[in-house]
Design an enzyme around this catalytic site. Structure first.
Site, PDB file in Angstrom:
ATOM      1  NE  ARG A  16      -3.410   2.258   2.873  1.00 32.13           N
ATOM      2  CZ  ARG A  16      -3.959   2.599   4.025  1.00 32.13           C
ATOM      3  NH1 ARG A  16      -3.782   1.853   5.103  1.00 32.13           N
ATOM      4  NH2 ARG A  16      -4.694   3.703   4.112  1.00 32.13           N
ATOM      5  CG  HIS A  17      -0.859   5.017  -0.642  1.00 32.85           C
ATOM      6  ND1 HIS A  17      -0.916   5.853   0.449  1.00 32.85           N
ATOM      7  CD2 HIS A  17      -2.134   4.641  -0.894  1.00 32.85           C
ATOM      8  CE1 HIS A  17      -2.172   5.982   0.839  1.00 32.85           C
ATOM      9  NE2 HIS A  17      -2.934   5.248   0.047  1.00 32.85           N
ATOM     10  CD1 TRP A  22      -5.694  15.690   2.473  1.00 38.82           C
ATOM     11  CD2 TRP A  22      -6.926  14.665   0.921  1.00 38.82           C
ATOM     12  NE1 TRP A  22      -6.191  16.669   1.626  1.00 38.82           N
ATOM     13  CE2 TRP A  22      -6.955  16.057   0.660  1.00 38.82           C
ATOM     14  CE3 TRP A  22      -7.613  13.818   0.064  1.00 38.82           C
ATOM     15  CZ2 TRP A  22      -7.656  16.612  -0.395  1.00 38.82           C
ATOM     16  CZ3 TRP A  22      -8.318  14.373  -1.002  1.00 38.82           C
ATOM     17  CH2 TRP A  22      -8.340  15.752  -1.226  1.00 38.82           C
ATOM     18  CD  GLN A  29      -5.350  10.000   0.590  1.00 38.92           C
ATOM     19  OE1 GLN A  29      -4.480  10.807   0.290  1.00 38.92           O
ATOM     20  NE2 GLN A  29      -5.067   8.807   1.070  1.00 38.92           N
ATOM     21  N   GLY A  30      -9.895   8.348  -2.221  1.00 36.65           N
ATOM     22  CA  GLY A  30     -10.410   7.807  -3.466  1.00 36.65           C
ATOM     23  C   GLY A  30      -9.419   8.053  -4.586  1.00 36.65           C
ATOM     24  NE  ARG A  66      -3.990   7.637  -2.002  1.00 38.09           N
ATOM     25  CZ  ARG A  66      -4.990   7.964  -2.817  1.00 38.09           C
ATOM     26  NH1 ARG A  66      -4.864   9.022  -3.620  1.00 38.09           N
ATOM     27  NH2 ARG A  66      -6.101   7.239  -2.858  1.00 38.09           N
ATOM     28  CD  GLU A  90      -8.669   2.948  -2.445  1.00 46.39           C
ATOM     29  OE1 GLU A  90      -8.945   1.876  -3.019  1.00 46.39           O
ATOM     30  OE2 GLU A  90      -8.282   3.008  -1.269  1.00 46.39           O
TER      31      GLU A  90
END
Length: 197
Positions: A16-17, A22, A29-30, A66, A90
């Site tokens: 995962r990033h 945020w 974030q979406g 990200r 995402e």
């Protein structure tokens, strides 16, 4: 357990990033974006070190900033090729992206309850549902298989990551939605078996 697509890798790594601004503000974030924090950059660097002897020569990344920033840090350390895979983006949060749940409760009364009643099938207003994203995850796995020489690393996001793991492990919706992927953690998935590095 692994989908019957011969282009889906039998073994891969999933990251995962790193942490973003945020994330700290608890904003959804979406497919919007916010930059990595100093901790997020440190997480990416640490993941790269964990993967130094993994044999990864291809890093497939979500195109969102990200994830891409995280992927670049890792790919540079590994000397790996970097491939952007749009389907790794995402889950699309539509009009709720960029907001906190407190803001959503105020602006979209009832949205939280609707989501809780059918978390897998509920679509973000103007966005997508987990069910829709799962089909995209399936396509992402095949794309990464085509793009990779050897064992790939996929750099993505928590929500779409649940669907990637569900596809690779043959999980039902309820089990998939219970999965967590903390930042800074890499999973290795091989023939449907998952372990954390």
């Amino acid at each position: 357990m692994i989908p019957q697509d011969r282009h889906v890798p039998e073994r891969l790594f999933l990251a995962r990033h790193g942490q973003t601004t945020w994330n700290l503000e608890h904003r959804l974030q979406g497919q919007l974006d916010s930059p990595l924090t100093a901790d997020g950059i440190a997480q990416a660097t640490a993941m790269a070190e964990h993967l130094a002897d993994s044999g990864v020569v291809t890093v497939c990344s979500s195109p969102l900033g990200r994830a891409l920033r995280t992927a670049v840090i890792i790919a540079d350390r590994l000397g790996a090729d970097l491939v952007e895979v749009p389907e790794l983006a995402e889950v699309h949060h539509g009009t709720l992206a960029g907001k906190t749940w407190d803001e959503i409760d105020e602006e979209f009364p009832g949205a939280r309850e609707e989501r809780a009643a059918n978390r897998y099938g509920w679509a973000f207003p103007g966005g997508e549902s987990y069910a829709q994203a799962r089909a995209r995850a399936r396509k992402a796995l095949s794309s990464c298989g085509w793009a990779s020489a050897g064992v790939p690393l996929l750099v993505s996001h928590e929500m779409i990551g649940r669907m990637l793991r569900a596809e690779l492990r043959g999980l039902d919706a309820s089990t998939a939605l219970s999965l967590r992927h903390p930042q800074g953690v890499v999973f290795q998935i091989e023939r449907g078996v998952e372990r954390m590095l």
